[in-house]
Design a protein around this motif. Structure first.
Motif, PDB file in Angstrom:
ATOM      1  N   LEU A  55      47.590  51.750  43.149  1.00 54.34           N
ATOM      2  CA  LEU A  55      48.221  50.689  43.717  1.00 54.34           C
ATOM      3  C   LEU A  55      48.685  50.958  45.067  1.00 54.34           C
ATOM      4  O   LEU A  55      48.666  49.982  45.884  1.00 54.34           O
ATOM      5  N   THR A  56      47.899  51.983  45.607  1.00 54.86           N
ATOM      6  CA  THR A  56      47.994  52.178  47.125  1.00 54.86           C
ATOM      7  C   THR A  56      46.609  52.219  47.818  1.00 54.86           C
ATOM      8  O   THR A  56      46.680  52.400  49.012  1.00 54.86           O
ATOM      9  N   GLY A  57      45.470  51.641  46.900  1.00 58.18           N
ATOM     10  CA  GLY A  57      44.297  51.782  47.322  1.00 58.18           C
ATOM     11  C   GLY A  57      43.552  52.890  47.934  1.00 58.18           C
ATOM     12  O   GLY A  57      42.435  52.845  48.281  1.00 58.18           O
ATOM     13  N   LEU A  58      44.154  54.081  47.262  1.00 55.36           N
ATOM     14  CA  LEU A  58      43.303  55.363  47.602  1.00 55.36           C
ATOM     15  C   LEU A  58      42.398  55.592  46.778  1.00 55.36           C
ATOM     16  O   LEU A  58      41.244  55.968  46.871  1.00 55.36           O
ATOM     17  N   LEU A  59      42.478  54.803  45.462  1.00 55.72           N
ATOM     18  CA  LEU A  59      41.476  54.716  44.614  1.00 55.72           C
ATOM     19  C   LEU A  59      41.097  53.369  44.015  1.00 55.72           C
ATOM     20  O   LEU A  59      41.938  52.170  44.316  1.00 55.72           O
ATOM     21  N   GLU A  60      39.902  52.652  43.889  1.00 53.52           N
ATOM     22  CA  GLU A  60      39.592  51.507  43.379  1.00 53.52           C
ATOM     23  C   GLU A  60      39.322  51.601  41.924  1.00 53.52           C
ATOM     24  O   GLU A  60      38.639  52.212  41.520  1.00 53.52           O
ATOM     25  N   PRO A  61      40.034  50.401  41.292  1.00 53.18           N
ATOM     26  CA  PRO A  61      39.850  50.405  39.913  1.00 53.18           C
ATOM     27  C   PRO A  61      38.437  50.088  39.339  1.00 53.18           C
ATOM     28  O   PRO A  61      37.615  49.385  40.122  1.00 53.18           O
ATOM     29  N   ASN A  62      37.708  50.685  38.382  1.00 55.94           N
ATOM     30  CA  ASN A  62      36.414  50.259  37.932  1.00 55.94           C
ATOM     31  C   ASN A  62      36.657  48.718  37.343  1.00 55.94           C
ATOM     32  O   ASN A  62      35.701  48.258  37.094  1.00 55.94           O
ATOM     33  N   GLU A  63      37.610  48.484  36.627  1.00 54.49           N
ATOM     34  CA  GLU A  63      38.104  47.120  36.119  1.00 54.49           C
ATOM     35  C   GLU A  63      39.404  46.856  36.438  1.00 54.49           C
ATOM     36  O   GLU A  63      40.308  47.642  36.695  1.00 54.49           O
ATOM     37  N   GLY A  64      39.491  45.420  36.496  1.00 53.81           N
ATOM     38  CA  GLY A  64      40.960  44.875  36.506  1.00 53.81           C
ATOM     39  C   GLY A  64      41.210  44.988  38.109  1.00 53.81           C
ATOM     40  O   GLY A  64      40.397  45.427  38.979  1.00 53.81           O
ATOM     41  N   TYR A  65      42.473  44.821  38.505  1.00 55.88           N
ATOM     42  CA  TYR A  65      42.825  44.665  39.831  1.00 55.88           C
ATOM     43  C   TYR A  65      44.225  44.695  40.123  1.00 55.88           C
ATOM     44  O   TYR A  65      45.175  44.613  39.428  1.00 55.88           O
ATOM     45  N   VAL A  66      44.626  45.145  41.411  1.00 60.39           N
ATOM     46  CA  VAL A  66      46.100  45.230  41.850  1.00 60.39           C
ATOM     47  C   VAL A  66      46.238  44.404  42.986  1.00 60.39           C
ATOM     48  O   VAL A  66      45.559  43.912  43.855  1.00 60.39           O
ATOM     49  N   GLU A  67      47.575  43.546  42.995  1.00 60.59           N
ATOM     50  CA  GLU A  67      47.901  42.887  44.241  1.00 60.59           C
ATOM     51  C   GLU A  67      49.279  43.432  44.476  1.00 60.59           C
ATOM     52  O   GLU A  67      50.371  43.767  43.715  1.00 60.59           O
ATOM     53  N   VAL A  68      49.458  43.933  45.679  1.00 62.45           N
ATOM     54  CA  VAL A  68      50.900  44.082  46.499  1.00 62.45           C
ATOM     55  C   VAL A  68      51.255  43.065  47.228  1.00 62.45           C
ATOM     56  O   VAL A  68      50.528  42.867  48.280  1.00 62.45           O
ATOM     57  N   LEU A  69      52.319  42.321  46.961  1.00 63.54           N
ATOM     58  CA  LEU A  69      52.780  41.485  47.613  1.00 63.54           C
ATOM     59  C   LEU A  69      51.663  40.339  47.964  1.00 63.54           C
ATOM     60  O   LEU A  69      51.544  39.722  48.866  1.00 63.54           O
ATOM     61  N   GLY A  70      50.992  39.854  46.495  1.00 63.03           N
ATOM     62  CA  GLY A  70      49.935  38.944  46.608  1.00 63.03           C
ATOM     63  C   GLY A  70      48.542  39.438  47.553  1.00 63.03           C
ATOM     64  O   GLY A  70      47.916  38.579  47.464  1.00 63.03           O
ATOM     65  N   ARG A  71      48.479  40.577  47.873  1.00 63.22           N
ATOM     66  CA  ARG A  71      47.176  41.011  48.671  1.00 63.22           C
ATOM     67  C   ARG A  71      46.795  42.082  48.067  1.00 63.22           C
ATOM     68  O   ARG A  71      47.394  43.018  47.334  1.00 63.22           O
ATOM     69  N   LYS A  72      45.348  42.445  48.259  1.00 61.19           N
ATOM     70  CA  LYS A  72      44.635  43.800  47.416  1.00 61.19           C
ATOM     71  C   LYS A  72      45.101  44.707  48.522  1.00 61.19           C
ATOM     72  O   LYS A  72      45.163  44.812  49.759  1.00 61.19           O
ATOM     73  N   PRO A  73      45.310  45.911  47.960  1.00 62.76           N
ATOM     74  CA  PRO A  73      45.585  47.309  48.869  1.00 62.76           C
ATOM     75  C   PRO A  73      44.591  47.536  49.608  1.00 62.76           C
ATOM     76  O   PRO A  73      45.012  47.926  51.019  1.00 62.76           O
ATOM     77  N   GLN A  74      43.357  47.386  49.102  1.00 65.71           N
ATOM     78  CA  GLN A  74      42.300  47.953  50.045  1.00 65.71           C
ATOM     79  C   GLN A  74      42.760  47.202  51.506  1.00 65.71           C
ATOM     80  O   GLN A  74      41.941  47.507  52.345  1.00 65.71           O
ATOM     81  N   LYS A  75      42.545  45.544  51.109  1.00 68.89           N
ATOM     82  CA  LYS A  75      42.639  45.072  52.388  1.00 68.89           C
ATOM     83  C   LYS A  75      43.625  45.484  53.245  1.00 68.89           C
ATOM     84  O   LYS A  75      43.479  45.309  54.577  1.00 68.89           O
ATOM     85  N   LEU A  76      45.045  45.742  52.789  1.00 68.30           N
ATOM     86  CA  LEU A  76      45.976  45.976  53.501  1.00 68.30           C
ATOM     87  C   LEU A  76      45.626  47.303  54.308  1.00 68.30           C
ATOM     88  O   LEU A  76      45.870  47.536  55.487  1.00 68.30           O
ATOM     89  N   LYS A  77      44.907  48.120  53.652  1.00 72.46           N
ATOM     90  CA  LYS A  77      44.471  49.310  53.953  1.00 72.46           C
ATOM     91  C   LYS A  77      43.829  49.181  55.353  1.00 72.46           C
ATOM     92  O   LYS A  77      43.888  49.996  56.444  1.00 72.46           O
ATOM     93  N   GLU A  78      42.499  48.510  55.193  1.00 65.92           N
ATOM     94  CA  GLU A  78      41.576  48.290  56.206  1.00 65.92           C
ATOM     95  C   GLU A  78      42.349  47.745  57.428  1.00 65.92           C
ATOM     96  O   GLU A  78      41.875  47.981  58.600  1.00 65.92           O
ATOM     97  N   GLU A  79      43.477  46.531  57.237  1.00 60.44           N
ATOM     98  CA  GLU A  79      44.250  46.203  58.406  1.00 60.44           C
ATOM     99  C   GLU A  79      45.143  47.172  58.958  1.00 60.44           C
ATOM    100  O   GLU A  79      45.894  46.742  59.956  1.00 60.44           O
ATOM    101  N   GLY A  80      45.343  48.327  58.345  1.00 60.99           N
ATOM    102  CA  GLY A  80      46.257  49.152  58.945  1.00 60.99           C
ATOM    103  C   GLY A  80      47.689  48.784  58.677  1.00 60.99           C
ATOM    104  O   GLY A  80      48.758  49.402  59.093  1.00 60.99           O
ATOM    105  N   LEU A  81      47.818  48.172  57.485  1.00 54.32           N
ATOM    106  CA  LEU A  81      49.106  47.594  57.343  1.00 54.32           C
ATOM    107  C   LEU A  81      49.863  47.865  55.912  1.00 54.32           C
ATOM    108  O   LEU A  81      50.868  47.603  55.711  1.00 54.32           O
ATOM    109  N   LEU A  82      48.907  48.987  55.237  1.00 45.64           N
ATOM    110  CA  LEU A  82      49.472  49.205  53.940  1.00 45.64           C
ATOM    111  C   LEU A  82      50.782  49.765  54.096  1.00 45.64           C
ATOM    112  O   LEU A  82      51.701  49.641  53.058  1.00 45.64           O
TER     113      LEU A  82
END
Lengths: 277, 279
Positions: free
Chosen positions: A53-80
């Protein structure tokens, strides 16, 4: 109610164990303002789920959205951290500064907020967690419960809408556990924060509004805590125990004393007993 | 002869500005063949007390006697340590050997005892593991299994007194249950067990006798039920009662004449009386 987290068909296996899924086809969603307990035996996938859920791991299958966005993206932008606050088991590993208020300021400082805004947020977070009086203290000199509240204050200073906690009470004494649990209930009730916490203490799980039980990487139950504890075989199969208070209520039902199953504390129980009299 | 503390005071850093009186004039008798629970808020002196029991610390005043041997006498220490084994919190952090078998044989070797593979397997069985574990690395075991291995490695020394600091902390409920079963079966075999615990329901379930510490003094000591009675009257900050005792106490504070108990069935009986107006 707005959906804040969507986990869709998540699967994950750790690199060393290709044949064993830590999490398999898990689909769950969470609404704004929910208070959720995650339970299950060691190794059932609870922590893996939170890490996904927090993008510390990336799923092998499936996806997560936090408030409509991917946690990895939020993490890259420093906004997680501004969306999800994350708190771990051992508060000592999460405290970075020597003084309480400096520790809380660490997160907002990293967001490059103006000084006035940082001061405002630190004050707000310390007051919410009941640490305002201790703001000048050395962080190492706090009790276990206070340290864990400090870790929560640090997360709150980023004003997240969701708080995820991985066994936040397991290293605390009963007084500390009570402090942290009461704080979570208050933040959920008054601030409408979405809170998801992992616990091995079934009496804590009983206080949540929703309980999700994991078993060998899958969701074995999703519903109210009372409905969960009613399912004895499942509770046993998962190696979990029924909280003493729930056992007492069950025995009272057998005696035809009908205590509503919304009761979750000794105080509420005694209130009901006196009403029945 | 059991373990006895006679007027024991323990002071950390005596004579310095950092002086702390951790234990103050303690008299205690740990009876044999039962499980004693030591409870108290953080900082009440529980850990200091544990370390005094096997001579890791020696009293500033007074003495600790184990089966007639005074712990303050250096020459007694080896004999005392063979009788009294202390298991700290999270003992799994102290595992170090390459295989489970090596882990199990290390402790006894230090006391001049060789453990055979058969005996090692027997030690594992005692903690609910089997011989298939012998050749595995301790580090690939689950948290609960590591905890049990750490305890098994101490059982190889055949201690008469086993002292454990928070033995079930941070285990899942099934893991806790195996630890409880183990402690109860050791008691049956005649081992004297002393545990420190923060979990009141755990103490209520496991222990025969309870010591309550509060700021270095004994706040209560005796049979479990008597001690919980006392705790209902005295409010010690940082200590909570077992859930059923909390319910009883709340009923009493509402003016109901109910009997103090920590058992489920008796609590049900008391509540039934209240609801039917027979109290």
């Amino acid at each position: 109610m707005e959906t804040v987290i969507v986990a869709n068909n998540l699967s994950y296996h750790y690199a060393a164990e290709k044949e064993r899924y830590a999490l398999q086809n898990v689909s769950l969603s969470f609404l704004q303002g929910e208070l959720v307990a995650l339970v299950g035996p060691n190794g059932s996938g609870k922590t893996t789920f939170i890490k996904l859920l927090t993008g510390l791991l990336e799923p092998n299958e499936g996806y997560v959205e936090v408030l409509g966005r991917k946690p990895q993206k939020l993490k890259e932008e420093g906004l997680l951290g501004t969306q999800i606050g994350l708190v771990f088991q051992n508060p000592d590993n999460q405290i970075v500064a020597a003084v309480v208020e400096e520790d809380v300021a660490f997160g907002p400082e990293n967001l490059n907020l103006p000084t006035g805004e940082i001061i405002k947020r630190v004050e707000e977070a310390l007051k919410l967690t009941g640490l305002w009086e201790l703001r000048q203290r050395a962080s190492y000199a706090l009790s276990g419960g206070q340290k864990q509240r400090l870790a929560i204050a640090g997360a709150l200073a980023l004003r997240p809408r969701i708080l995820l906690l991985d066994e936040p009470t397991s290293m605390l004494d009963p007084a500390g556990r009570q402090e942290v649990l009461n704080l979570l209930l208050k933040l959920n009730e008054e601030e409408k924060l979405t809170i998801i916490f992992i616990t091995h203490y079934m009496e804590e799980a009983l206080r949540a509004k929703r309980l999700i039980a994991f078993d060998r990487g899958r969701v074995a139950f999703d519903g109210t805590p009372n409905n969960f504890f009613r399912q004895k075989p499942l509770v046993q199969q998962l190696g979990l125990d029924v909280p003493p208070l729930y056992k007492l209520m069950e025995r009272l039902w057998k005696e035809k004393i009908f205590i509503p199953d919304t009761v979750t504390t000794p105080e509420m129980l005694v209130e009901e007993i006196c009403r029945l009299r | 002869m059991p373990i006895t503390l006679n007027e024991v005071t323990f002071v950390y850093n005596p004579g310095t500005p950092m002086e702390v009186i951790a234990l103050n004039n303690i008299n205690l008798n740990f009876n044999e063949g039962i499980i004693t629970g030591i409870i108290g808020p953080t900082g009440s002196g529980k850990s200091t007390l544990l370390m005094l029991l096997n001579g890791l610390l020696t009293p500033t005043r007074g003495n600790v006697v184990v089966d007639g041997l005074i712990t303050s006498k250096k020459g007694n220490l080896k004999a005392i340590r063979q009788k009294v084994q202390l298991i700290f919190q999270y003992p799994e952090h102290q595992l170090f050997a390459e295989t489970v078998f090596d882990e199990l044989t290390f402790g006894p070797k230090n006391f001049g005892r060789e453990i055979t593979e058969e005996q090692a397997a027997e030690l594992l069985r005692q903690v609910g593991l089997d011989e298939s574990y012998l050749k595995r690395s301790p580090f690939e075991l689950s948290g609960g299994e590591k905890r049990r291995l750490a305890i098994a490695s101490v059982l190889g020394i055949s201690p008469k007194y086993l002292i454990l600091d928070e033995p079930a902390a941070a285990l899942d409920p099934a893991g806790k249950e195996t630890i409880y079963r183990l402690l109860l079966s050791l008691k049956k075999q005649g081992v004297t067990v002393i545990i420190v615990s923060h979990n009141m329901d755990e103490v209520a379930y496991l222990c025969d006798q309870i010591v309550v510490l509060d700021r270095g003094r004994i706040a209560a000591f005796g049979e479990k039920i008597e001690v919980f009675h006392k705790l209902m009257e005295k409010n010690i900050p940082g200590l909570s009662l077992p859930v059923y005792a909390q319910v009883i106490k709340l009923l009493q504070s509402r003016g109901h004449k109910v009997k103090m108990t920590i058992s489920l069935e008796e609590t049900v009986g008391e509540i039934v009386r209240v609801v039917r107006g027979n109290d």
